[in-house]
Every structure is written in C-alpha cells, then in structure tokens.
Design an enzyme around this catalytic site. Structure first.
Site, PDB file in Angstrom:
ATOM      1  N   ARG A 111       3.444   7.579  -0.070  1.00  0.00           N
ATOM      2  CA  ARG A 111       4.125   8.698  -0.450  1.00  0.00           C
ATOM      3  C   ARG A 111       5.214   8.556  -1.189  1.00  0.00           C
ATOM      4  O   ARG A 111       5.687   9.214  -2.023  1.00  0.00           O
ATOM      5  CB  ARG A 111       5.109   8.821   1.071  1.00  0.00           C
ATOM      6  CG  ARG A 111       5.839   9.962   1.369  1.00  0.00           C
ATOM      7  CD  ARG A 111       6.700   9.700   2.458  1.00  0.00           C
ATOM      8  NE  ARG A 111       6.097   9.503   3.682  1.00  0.00           N
ATOM      9  CZ  ARG A 111       5.312  10.515   4.711  1.00  0.00           C
ATOM     10  NH1 ARG A 111       5.484  11.767   4.734  1.00  0.00           N
ATOM     11  NH2 ARG A 111       4.650   9.798   5.577  1.00  0.00           N
ATOM     12  N   TYR A 120       4.181  18.165  11.963  1.00  0.00           N
ATOM     13  CA  TYR A 120       5.421  17.122  12.390  1.00  0.00           C
ATOM     14  C   TYR A 120       6.679  17.791  12.346  1.00  0.00           C
ATOM     15  O   TYR A 120       7.609  16.997  12.711  1.00  0.00           O
ATOM     16  CB  TYR A 120       5.341  15.911  11.202  1.00  0.00           C
ATOM     17  CG  TYR A 120       4.075  15.568  10.751  1.00  0.00           C
ATOM     18  CD1 TYR A 120       3.232  14.691  11.591  1.00  0.00           C
ATOM     19  CD2 TYR A 120       3.631  15.649   9.571  1.00  0.00           C
ATOM     20  CE1 TYR A 120       2.059  14.265  11.093  1.00  0.00           C
ATOM     21  CE2 TYR A 120       2.422  15.019   9.038  1.00  0.00           C
ATOM     22  CZ  TYR A 120       1.704  14.305   9.724  1.00  0.00           C
ATOM     23  OH  TYR A 120       0.360  13.880   9.359  1.00  0.00           O
ATOM     24  N   CYS A 129      -3.091  33.239  10.987  1.00  0.00           N
ATOM     25  CA  CYS A 129      -2.851  33.716  12.494  1.00  0.00           C
ATOM     26  C   CYS A 129      -2.443  33.006  13.257  1.00  0.00           C
ATOM     27  O   CYS A 129      -3.512  32.408  14.367  1.00  0.00           O
ATOM     28  CB  CYS A 129      -4.018  34.499  12.737  1.00  0.00           C
ATOM     29  SG  CYS A 129      -4.503  35.585  11.455  1.00  0.00           S
ATOM     30  N   GLU A 130      -1.527  32.124  13.199  1.00  0.00           N
ATOM     31  CA  GLU A 130      -0.986  31.119  14.301  1.00  0.00           C
ATOM     32  C   GLU A 130       0.697  31.354  14.075  1.00  0.00           C
ATOM     33  O   GLU A 130       1.289  31.158  12.789  1.00  0.00           O
ATOM     34  CB  GLU A 130      -1.152  29.678  13.774  1.00  0.00           C
ATOM     35  CG  GLU A 130      -2.677  29.384  13.691  1.00  0.00           C
ATOM     36  CD  GLU A 130      -3.110  28.682  14.796  1.00  0.00           C
ATOM     37  OE1 GLU A 130      -2.534  27.892  15.626  1.00  0.00           O
ATOM     38  OE2 GLU A 130      -4.388  28.143  14.710  1.00  0.00           O
ATOM     39  N   GLU A 179       0.885  -1.239   0.074  1.00  0.00           N
ATOM     40  CA  GLU A 179      -0.099   0.022  -0.013  1.00  0.00           C
ATOM     41  C   GLU A 179       0.848   1.153  -0.041  1.00  0.00           C
ATOM     42  O   GLU A 179       1.027   2.104   0.822  1.00  0.00           O
ATOM     43  CB  GLU A 179      -0.786   0.107   1.090  1.00  0.00           C
ATOM     44  CG  GLU A 179      -1.800  -1.252   1.344  1.00  0.00           C
ATOM     45  CD  GLU A 179      -2.426  -1.172   2.664  1.00  0.00           C
ATOM     46  OE1 GLU A 179      -2.251  -0.586   3.600  1.00  0.00           O
ATOM     47  OE2 GLU A 179      -3.418  -2.075   2.729  1.00  0.00           O
ATOM     48  N   TYR A 205       0.234  13.880   0.961  1.00  0.00           N
ATOM     49  CA  TYR A 205      -0.089  14.572   2.206  1.00  0.00           C
ATOM     50  C   TYR A 205       0.224  15.964   2.326  1.00  0.00           C
ATOM     51  O   TYR A 205       0.417  16.841   3.310  1.00  0.00           O
ATOM     52  CB  TYR A 205       0.817  14.023   3.324  1.00  0.00           C
ATOM     53  CG  TYR A 205       0.657  12.546   3.584  1.00  0.00           C
ATOM     54  CD1 TYR A 205      -0.683  11.870   3.577  1.00  0.00           C
ATOM     55  CD2 TYR A 205       1.784  11.601   3.095  1.00  0.00           C
ATOM     56  CE1 TYR A 205      -0.571  10.304   3.672  1.00  0.00           C
ATOM     57  CE2 TYR A 205       1.632  10.363   2.984  1.00  0.00           C
ATOM     58  CZ  TYR A 205       0.768   9.663   3.484  1.00  0.00           C
ATOM     59  OH  TYR A 205       0.434   8.375   3.324  1.00  0.00           O
TER      60      TYR A 205
END
Ligand code: LLP
Length: 412
Positions: free
Chosen positions: A276, A316, A342-343, A273, A371
C-alpha cells in the site's frame, strides 16, 4: 496530493489533464503516476539503506504488469501469494532470486512452479504445508529454502479484516508450533530452514506493533540459533499505512530508523514487503457522475464506478477522499456517492460534503492505487476498468478496458 495536482482548477496526473484522459479512455479510469511510484519505492527502500535488505513489493496491492515492471527496474523484489502473481512478476522482469512466496494455501502445482522458477524462499504457514513442500522439492531433486511465518499474537490496531498477526487469525504458526516446524526441517531432505517471517496486518498507523512483533521474533531468533539453525533472513512483511483521510502514519524513514536500530549488526538479510505504501497514493480512480438523485432522506450521486471497481468502501467501510476533477466553486452538499450495482453496499462514500456536481461531470477518488483494480471483479457483468500509467507527458495504457467479449471469453 503527490503528483495529482490542480492546475487552474483542473486535476492533472503529472503533466496530463484528467478530463483529457477521461475523454480519450473513458471512465471508470484508473490513473497511476510513475513519478509517485518511483518516489515511494525510493523513499521506502532508502529508509533501510544501512541494512543488508531486500524490498519485496507486495504484488497483491497493484499487480499491473507496467507497475511491476517499473518497480522491478528500480531493483524491487516481489512478495507473491499465488502462481498467478509469480507469473506476473516473472513476466515483468523480476529476478527470481528476489521473490518471496507467502500465503496460507500454496497448492502443489504452485509449489512446483515456484521451485522451477528458483525463488528466494517460501514463507511457510503450517506444518502440513512444510510436509508438502518437502515432498514436492524432493520429488524434483531440489531443496526448498523456507522460513516460517510466525504469528506473534500482536494487535496491529487496524481493521479486523486486515489484521493477520493475532492468535485468532488463520495466518502463520504460533511460537510453539514454529519451533516444532524448525526442528522437523532438520530431518527433511527437501527443505532447509533459512528464514523467519511475520506480517501482522495492513494499514498500520503506528510503529509500536511492528516493534512489539520484532522484539518477539528476535527473542525467538536466539532460540533458533541455539538449535544450530542457519537463519539467513528475517522478513518483516508489509503493513505500513498511508493517509487516506486524517491518519498520520509514520513516514517510511521513521519506520526504517525504528526497525533499523533493533536490527543493525545482526547477520540477517532483512526483507520488507510493502504494498500500500508504494502504490496506494500513486493512483486515483476517475469516474463520471451519471445522475444526481434526491430522496426525502438523502442526496445521491450515482457514478459510473462501483464496488466491482473499488470494493474497499463496501468491504471495510474505508474512506477514500473524493473531489471534483474540475473545480467549479459551487456550494457544498451532503451526498452519498454510489455506483450502479444492485446492492445497497455499493457505495464509494457516505454522508460526504461535496460541492454540487452535475451529470456528465467527473469526480476523482483518491488513494486508489493499492487494492483498487487488484480487487476488481466483473460483478453485474461490468467490464473491468482501463488502467493508465502516466509518466511525465507520456501515457501508457497499462491495461485496456475490458470488452463485452472479454466478459464471456471463457464461457460456453
Ligand atoms: N505481506 C503479506 C504477507 C501480506 O499479506 C500483505 C498484505 C502485504 C505484505 C502487504 O501489506 P501492505 O503493505 O499493503 O499493507 N485489501 C486490503 C488489504 C489486504 C492486505 C493483505 N495482505 C485493503 O484494501 O485494505
């Protein structure tokens, strides 16, 4: 890097220049290379050619219909984890008999949908889920083909958020409970146990954890055979890593060879499977620099892509190589590449050496094909980006940029 190369100092995706694409389609812009996707699939799939096998691309990595269709046309099966992914796979033309369904929380409606579609098998992750699948299948007069996802308690040595095969993880069943589950199926009318499954994590850069898991599974296979169960497939999940930075993951050929040596001659269909390794380096994210800003402690490049477009660095702490789309040869500077959200967690790179770039110029974020868009959101009411699939000279608008009306389409 793959089919993303500089020609006379300008970055191209196959035969199309990125500045041209940015002019026409705007930024943030995901660009996928069809030739790279094909090459990656081919390389991976052919690594297992000596075995009865099925390469089921993991839809979650990049679920764009055009990408799925390209892979389906090459004969790929798909690994899905939701009714939505099943819908996409079928729309993209994937053969139902090549679909495996994993995930810890399949709902009754999703189980029904998969049984109606006629997928290859369910990878079941709990006894409660087994009971549910049996119930649903019986009520439909069907028999569900199932395998159990076994949690072999192997450390994949990757980021804890993407480790899945350790005791403490929510995934799969330990050997003892797996054995219980297999035995239970013998008295169930709605299921037949035909497989074994395991997926220990993602972005693995060594083969050893895969081999360790495989060894445990093969041991267990002996136990199952002694019970008289007709095990037909062994699904080894995905997880093979890619180079984002300095990582040196094994090549698929090496991976296939190492696993193949343990599997050859067994009467099992081997399922892989990969996600990536197929899509990751087949895509980039092009972004425009809005402003350069220096504070007493930092230089910031504020770009028009943000954590809603590519969350991996924020979530991550992942490294994505960033470079100029047009090489100007200016001196390098240490910068943080940040988005408009805004972070403070909204960054694409921190403390990175980059040649000086000006507002209005373009940057490329590499290894964004997996991803990337599939984890995108509308946070801060930002429209999700446009996705292009480039095939030689041809540009396919794989997904239009969202509009402001798309943002509110389902609201009252
Ligand atoms: N099979 C199963 C059951 C999975 O859960 C996954 C990934 C795959 C296959 C594909 O794994 P791959 O070959 O892509 O490593 N969002 C994270 C990755 C999460 C992976 C989740 N499961 C990231 O951006 O690194």
């Amino acid at each position: 890097m793959h089919h993303f190369e500089y020609r006379d100092g300008t970055l191209y995706a196959e035969n199309v220049s990125i500045p041209e694409l940015a002019r026409e389609y705007g930024t943030p812009l995901y660009v996928y290379s069809a030739a790279t996707l094909r090459r990656h699939f081919q390389a991976f799939d052919s690594a297992f050619k000596g075995l009865d096998h099925m390469t089921c691309y993991s839809v979650k990595a990049n679920s764009n219909l055009s990408v799925l269709k390209l892979l389906a046309e090459m004969g790929a099966g798909m690994d899905i984890v939701s009714g939505g992914e099943l819908h996409r796979a079928i729309k993209a033309g994937v053969t139902p008999e090549k679909i495996v369904y994993s995930g810890v929380g399949k709902s009754e409606a999703e189980i029904r949908q998969a049984l109606e579609t006629g997928i290859y098998a369910f990878n079941v992750e709990s006894i409660a889920e087994l009971v549910k699948i049996n119930e649903v299948a019986e009520s439909m007069g069907k028999v569900a083909r199932v395998g159990f996802r076994i949690n072999p308690d192997v450390d994949p040595k990757t980021h804890p958020y993407i480790s899945t095969g350790m005791k403490k993880n929510k995934f799969g069943l330990d050997f003892e409970n797996s054995l219980r589950a297999y035995k239970m199926t013998r008295d169930m009318k709605g299921v037949e146990a035909v497989g074994m499954d395991c997926h220990i994590g993602s972005q693995l850069t060594s083969i050893d954890p895969f081999l360790e898991a495989l060894e445990k599974l093969l041991d267990f296979y002996g136990t199952l055979r002694d019970l008289g169960l007709d095990i037909q497939y062994l699904d080894l999940g995905g997880g093979l890593g890619i180079p984002y930075d300095a990582e040196e993951p094994p090549h698929p050929t090496e991976f296939g060879k190492a696993l193949g040596e343990k599997l050859i001659g067994l009467p099992l269909k081997v399922i892989l499977e990969p996600g990536r390794v197929i899509a990751g380096n087949a895509g980039i994210l092009a972004t425009e620099v809005l402003y350069a800003k220096s504070t007493p402690s930092k230089n910031f490049l504020i770009v028009d892509s943000a954590m809603n477009d590519l969350v991996r660095p924020s979530l991550y702490g992942s490294h994505h190589t960033i470079a100029e789309v047009v090489q100007h040869g200016r001196p390098a500077k240490m910068v943080d590449v940040v988005g408009p959200i805004c972070e403070s967690s909204d960054f694409l790179a921190r403390d990175r050496e980059l040649p000086e770039v000006m507002g209005g110029e373009l940057l490329v974020v590499y290894s964004a094909g997996a991803y990337g868009f599939s984890m995108a959101s509308n946070y801060n009411s930002r429209r999700r980006a446009c996705e292009l699939l480039v095939d030689g000279d041809k540009v396919i608008v794989a997904r239009k940029r969202e509009t402001y009306d798309d943002l509110i389409a389902n609201e009252i």
